[in-house]
Each structure stands twice: as C-alpha cells, then as structure tokens.
Design an enzyme around this catalytic site. Structure first.
Site, PDB file in Angstrom:
ATOM      1  N   ASP A 265     -52.095 -44.639  33.018  1.00  0.00           N
ATOM      2  CA  ASP A 265     -53.140 -44.284  33.994  1.00  0.00           C
ATOM      3  C   ASP A 265     -54.555 -44.506  33.574  1.00  0.00           C
ATOM      4  O   ASP A 265     -54.505 -44.484  32.332  1.00  0.00           O
ATOM      5  CB  ASP A 265     -52.815 -43.009  34.782  1.00  0.00           C
ATOM      6  CG  ASP A 265     -53.310 -42.783  36.163  1.00  0.00           C
ATOM      7  OD1 ASP A 265     -53.124 -42.090  37.099  1.00  0.00           O
ATOM      8  OD2 ASP A 265     -54.567 -43.614  36.361  1.00  0.00           O
TER       9      ASP A 265
HETATM   10  C1  GLC Z   1     -56.658 -42.847  38.953  1.00  0.00           C
HETATM   11  C2  GLC Z   1     -55.278 -42.685  39.641  1.00  0.00           C
HETATM   12  C3  GLC Z   1     -54.348 -43.615  39.870  1.00  0.00           C
HETATM   13  C4  GLC Z   1     -54.940 -45.137  40.051  1.00  0.00           C
HETATM   14  C5  GLC Z   1     -55.980 -45.418  38.713  1.00  0.00           C
HETATM   15  C6  GLC Z   1     -56.682 -46.701  38.983  1.00  0.00           C
HETATM   16  O1  GLC Z   1     -56.870 -42.164  38.007  1.00  0.00           O
HETATM   17  O2  GLC Z   1     -54.637 -41.463  39.119  1.00  0.00           O
HETATM   18  O3  GLC Z   1     -53.332 -43.503  40.846  1.00  0.00           O
HETATM   19  O4  GLC Z   1     -54.150 -46.022  40.326  1.00  0.00           O
HETATM   20  O5  GLC Z   1     -56.735 -44.392  38.356  1.00  0.00           O
HETATM   21  O6  GLC Z   1     -57.541 -46.500  40.135  1.00  0.00           O
END
Ligand code: GLC
Length: 737
Positions: A265
C-alpha cells in the site's frame, strides 16, 4: 511473449532496470516539466530523474490520449522498451459511479456487483487503465473506521461472494481481453481490524480470528483469479503486514497459492520504520523483498536500496528476479508487450463513459442497495399531497464517495432533479434548510475547502424558509447525511451522528410537522436512535452514486419496492461498537429478561444493535413458515435440505432475501451464535407463495480448529431461517462421525 522470451528479457536487464520495475510512482513525475515535482515531493522522497524513467508502473492517472502519449514517450526512453502498467483506484465505478461497496453488500446480489465491476472495467480500460486497486475484501465490524464504506460488510462468506464476483467482473476469464482490467485484492490482511476503528492502527487478533473471519474473503478473490494483492498498513501478530513473511510467504503464497503481483500500500514499506520494525529504509527494503513484496508504491525505498543490497551480497538477487518476473508476467498477461496501449481509445471514451446502459445499471444497483429501516405506512409517499423536501442533500450532487474521484459530481442526479421529473410542481417545495456541515464539524486535514459557511443571518433565512415549507406540507422528506469526506480513508470518527447543524434542523422540522421521512446519505452505520425515533420512515441510501437521486425517488414513490438488507449492523450507539451478529456466546450470555446481573451486558444499553445484520423492510409483508429439515442427522458426504414456504402477505409485489443461519452448538473452539450459510432472493406477487430450499453440506460446518486444521466436528447444530440475522424459526440436526 512466450515464457522463455520473458526469461531472456529478465536475464538481459541490468540490476537498475530490474529494480525500476519494482517501483510505482504517481504520474506527476512524468509530466512535461517535472522539475517542480523532482525538486519538491521527489526530492523529499529521494526519487531521482533516472528512477522515473526506469519505473515499472504508474498510479493515479487516466485518459486514453494522455496514457498513450505517456506510454509511447516512456517506452522510447526505456533501455528494453518495457511497457508501463497503469493502475488506479476504481473502487465503485469509473465515470459511472455505482453505490459504495457497503451498499452493494446490502443487495445480497453478488451477480449485480459482478455486472457493476464489469461496467467499471470497460470504462476504465477505454481510458487506458490496466489495473484497479479493487475489490477491498476487508471484513469490518467497527463503524468508527472510515473505510467500512469500501467493504461489503461483517460476514466473511458474503464478503467472499462479493469479492469473487467483483474480480470476475473486472477481469472476466482473462484480464488481457478487451474491456477487462486486472483486479487487486486488498488490504492483505485484516486492515478492518484496526483497533478502536482508528485508521492505520495496529490490529490485535488471534490467528483463529484471522483465519476464521478475516482471511476467507481475500481467499475467495484470489481463487477467482485476482492478478494482484495489496498489503495492508496494519500489523498482524505484531509485525507490519508488509514485511510479515509468515503472512505473505506462508499464508498468501503457499497456503492460498497466490502467484501474482504483491504490491505495497501507499508508502507502506517505508512506514515499517515508523512502526519500529525496520531500522531504516535499507532494512525495510530487504525485509519487504524477503516477504515477497514485488512493488514499492510511491517511495524510493526500493529504488535507493535494492541494487546496493544485492551487490553487497546481503540480498540474494534471485529474490529480486522473482519479483520482477511476476511483474513482467502480469504485463504479458495483459498483452502489453504486443499492444502497450491495450484498450485506450479516445473515440470509444465518448460513447462508453456514462453510457445509458451503465446509468441504468447504476440506478438498478442504487435501488437494490438502499435499506428501508423504518416505515409506519407513510411510504410509498402519496404524490397527490403537498410534499416538502427539506435538507442539504436535496440539491447536493456529492452523493458519491471519497473513493470515486474518477467520477464527476456534475453527472450525479440530485433528489430535487429526480423529484421535479416525477412530481407536480404545484404540490412540491424544496428547501436545503442548512449546509451539510458547519464550523463544528471535524474534517481535519482535508484539502477540500469546507463549503463557505453561511453567515448567521443566511443560516437563519435558510432555516425559516425550510420550516415554512415544512409547516405547509402534508409530508416532509428530509435528505440528510454525513459529508462525503467523513468516511473513507483517514476518516475515523468517535461519534456516529450526522453533523449537528443537520440534527438541529431535523429537530425543528419534527416539531412543526410529525410526518417526516428521513433519507440518509452516509458511508458507515450511524447512531440512528433519535432519527428513527422521530421519523415515520427512514430510508438508508448510503452513498448511491451517479443515479442516486433517481433511485431514491423510485423507492419513495413506490416505482420500486425496497429490498436492501443490512450488510453491517447498525449499532445502538458508538459505545456498542464493534458490534456484529456472528459473535460468540460468552460464558454468561445475556438475553432480555434475564434478571441475573452477572451477565455479559451493559448497564446502560442493550446488547443488540438498533438494526441487525440482514435486516431491511419492504412495502409489502412476508410470512415464512417453520423450518422443515429433510432429516435430523447427517454423515460426512451427505446433504440435508432446509425448506420453508414464503408467502407475500401484502398488497404489492416484492423481493425478500430469505436467509439461513447455522449454529455449531458445541465445538473445540467457541463458535459464533450463528453464521450466514445461505440466502435466496425471492420475488413474489401479492398472495404468491414459494418454497425456498437450502442445502446443508458438511463443508459448510468446517472451521479453524485449535490444532490448525480446517474441519467439522460431530455434534448438534441449529438451523435458523428468516428475514434477518435475528431469525427465530429454527430446527436442529446432528452431524455424526
Ligand atoms: C491508499 C489506500 C489504498 C489505495 C492506495 C492507492 O492509501 O490505502 O486502498 O489503493 O493508497 O491509492
């Protein structure tokens, strides 16, 4: 490309090129004049120009023309002309926005979710995207957590059905086919267990709970073929998931047989330093690769450390090769080596995005996602009476969510617009009455400018106009709700109410007119005691998306009959959270009426939620007969059938979701007091009666046992069938060895 060609390509790549494939950056680094980005966020992240043009994937941008140009420019500069992957959060729609996943879960219709995902994939693909960071398969129990809106709820089996259906919708049988994109299951694992509902918090759960409740939905998405998995921000067993080798190697890769791309993430690898589990970025880089994390989202931890770790011999370069091969295989699965632009098509964008077919689907999904929580008969509303729409969601187009930024508010149909299409303007009046939020609403840290707060006098005039409209009406429909930024990521709340400025309006309207119908726009279960107590009807609309206004009027006017069933319990109050139906009994179970105070209970509130999982009303009524079982015992390999008769005892056609729950009465671990194991949506005409059958098979009875095996145990089971998780009609059987 053939596999041997991929292998040859990998062998020909420099170490820097390999590491570059393991980096994902936002598109800003690739804009014409990226100097500002490189000296700004780039510099603070340690991202250098050379890193940018070796990057393997980009997140957060879309558009056929833009992505084709970017792909062309990038490939020309890349030493081996390896195409980029374009990834995006297409969570509940691309341009046509469907209900939030928590609402989709209330449809109890995974096939509908598949159709919505398929439509979203088509819209995403035509804009040049290859991957969506969806579905989120996190089980949720705590309404304080802002991201419950992205989940399909508190039941592991229902979540698994929805996760699998959405993966199939996004990917079809092959994400390389036209109008399909790769799906990324997230957030692995147990992000929804963040303690106290506080986002990014540690998760405290034993392995039994992890396996019994949190892992099944991810597994279902992986079994459906999800091409990627995303790590979660939280710890599991005290170790950040992103560097948790047991979680990622043993459970994800070996047990679940996931051989796709594992992406971190956003900055989650770097954050293992803040967790206190990596001594620095270099340590974090090594730990993440050893855990099998293929892509580092939006930091330079990999780009600045992996080559040196490999050259120093501290990190076996074969681990890097393993990651890079999985990334190349994903690009190959999508056909990007043959056609790096895949489905990007400026002309098709004009006809596919927000097409009528998708709008109709969005309206169907929104209607089926909404849950009628209360109705004393005032609904469906009699359109030949004077109706006042009073509340800030009367005219708000912000009925999507904070996770639908690819969609445009301007495309959303408001309540007023839908009402003006359907109602006599001589009998209808509209008044917002107050803003959605005002100064007292906590929305810390959001860039969005809080709507210009009306002055005291302006607020008074809004209120006077609203109360005048309410006084003169036969019925007052109040579209109220949370601000869309009050749910989603980084939006945990300690109080589960709609903004006080709206509650004040609600109380004043109820004082001048008792005939209030409340329509709620929110992304989480709320404390609805006062709203339910004072409204004659309450319709939970969640965040319904582009066609939300039409869907609400379809239901208020009775053009459609409500059928939604709660996929997450509505708590009595925030003090009761986390609250969920599939809880264990405890050694001192409490039930209303028990006088003994030494029971598992509160002094000041009931144990039961205000509205339970699986609950939802209709404009008609149904009668369900006692449960008949085809037998009172079952051996391995045999099947029992639970049968009920369902009758529409009202005057309108309607759809009822008949639910079957099982309880394993005694086992080697404490088992839930009941678990959803079957549901059937039955459409019935007035007075029509149908037989609904559920098969009960031994695999449904299996659970994670103390010795780590997944098996059933002989003994007594109870069967409950009804319209929600409080179903009382029961029967019993014994599983024999
Ligand atoms: C965010 C979220 C995740 C998302 C990623 C890209 O922090 O936790 O669900 O897909 O970043 O945007």
């Amino acid at each position: 490309m053939r596999q041997e060609e991929l292998t040859a390509l990998l062998q020909d790549m420099s170490l820097e090129e390999k590491v570059g494939q393991m980096v994902q950056l936002m598109a800003g680094f690739f804009q014409e004049d990226a100097s500002g980005v490189l000296t700004g966020p780039g510099a603070s992240l340690g991202i250098l120009e050379k890193d940018v043009w070796l990057t393997g994937s980009i997140l957060g941008t879309y558009g056929a023309r833009e992505l084709k140009e970017l792909q062309k420019k990038y490939m020309e500069r890349h030493p081996h002309h390896i195409p980029l992957l374009f990834m995006m959060d297409v969570i509940h729609g691309m341009k046509t926005i469907f209900p939030i996943p928590l609402g989709l879960g209330c449809t109890f219709e995974p096939e509908l979710a598949r159709r919505c995902a398929s439509a979203a994939a088509k819209e995403a693909a035509v804009t040049g995207l290859h991957v969506t960071f969806s579905p989120m398969a996190d089980l949720v129990r705590d309404a304080r957590w802002g991201r419950v809106m992205e989940s399909t709820g508190e039941d592991p089996w229902l979540n698994g059905l929805f996760a699998g259906a959405q993966v199939e919708g996004f990917q079809g049988k092959d994400p390389g086919k036209p109008d399909k994109i790769a799906s990324c299951i997230k957030h692995f694992a147990a992000y929804g267990a963040a303690e106290a509902g506080r986002d990014y918090n540690s998760a405290e759960l034993c392995e039994h709970t992890l396996r019994e409740f949190y892992l099944p939905a991810y597994r279902a998405g992986i079994d459906a073929g999800a091409a990627l998995v995303m790590t979660s921000f939280n710890t599991v067993d005290g170790i950040p998931a992103t560097i948790n080798t047991k979680l990622m190697r043993k459970i994800l890769r070996e047990e679940m047989e996931f051989d796709g791309v594992l992406i971190s993430d956003f900055s989650a690898i770097l954050e293992t330093v803040a967790h206190g589990c990596s001594r620095g970025e270099r340590d974090a880089a090594g730990k993440a690769v050893r855990a099998g994390v293929d892509i580092d989202m939006m930091t330079s931890v990999y780009s600045r450390n992996l080559a040196e770790l490999a050259r120093s011999g501290e990190l076996d370069e074969s681990l890097i090769d393993e990651c890079v091969m999985r990334i190349l295989e994903l690009k190959n699965k999508l056909g990007l080596f043959e056609n790096p632009y895949k489905d990007a098509d400026e002309e098709r964008e004009k006809t596919v995005l927000l097409c009528e077919e998708h709008r109709n689907l969005a309206r169907e999904a929104a209607v089926k996602s909404m849950v009628l929580l209360k109705n004393d008969g005032i609904l469906p509303v009699n359109r030949n009476q004077k109706i006042a729409f009073v509340g800030p969601y009367t005219d708000s187009r912000q009925i999507k969510s904070s996770w639908s930024f690819t969609g445009d508010e301007k495309d959303c149909v408001t309540i007023r617009e839908a009402a003006m299409e359907a109602l006599d303007p001589r009998l209808t009046v509209y008044a917002c009455g107050c803003p959605i939020i005002s100064g007292e609403t906590c929305l810390k840290g959001f860039t969005e400018e809080l709507s210009q707060e009306p002055s005291g006098r302006e607020l008074e005039l809004m209120r006077e106009e609203a109360l005048r409209a309410a006084r003169e009406a036969d019925v007052v429909i109040m579209p109220l709700g949370e601000h869309y930024l009050q749910t989603g990521e980084a939006a945990s709340r300690a109080f589960l109410e709609i903004p006080q400025v709206q509650m004040e309006l609600f109380r004043e309207v109820c004082r001048v007119n008792p005939n209030v119908v409340t329509v709620l726009f929110n992304g989480r279960p709320l404390d609805l005691r006062e709203i339910s107590g004072k409204s004659r009807a309450v319709l939970e609309a969640w965040r319904p998306g582009t066609e939300g206004g039409h869907a609400v009027l379809d239901l208020l006017l009775g053009r459609e009959n409500p059928s939604g069933k709660l996929s997450m319990s509505m708590p009595y109050c925030v003090g009761q959270t986390p609250v969920y139906y599939n809880h264990t009994s405890t050694g001192r179970p409490y039930a209303a009426g028990i006088q003994d105070r030494f029971r598992s209970r509160y002094l000041d509130i009931p144990n039961e939620p205000l509205y339970p999982f699986g609950y939802g009303l209709s404009y008609t009524t149904f009668e369900i007969s006692p449960v008949e079982l085809s037998g009172d015992r079952m051996r391995l390999g045999e099947t029992l059938t639970a049968r009920v008769r369902v009758k529409n005892t009202g005057s309108r056609p309607g759809c009822v979701t008949v639910q079957m729950y099982l309880q394993d009465v005694t086992a080697s671990v404490a088992r839930p007091v009941r678990e959803l194991k079957g549901f059937v949506k039955a459409e019935l005409e007035p007075e029509e009666e149908k037989t609904v059958e559920f098969s009960i098979e031994e695999p449904m009875l299996r659970f994670w046992r103390a010795d780590g095996s997944f098996a059933s145990e002989e003994g007594d089971f109870r069967v409950f069938v009804g319209e929600d998780s409080a179903a009382e009609k029961e029967a019993g059987f014994t599983l024999l060895p």
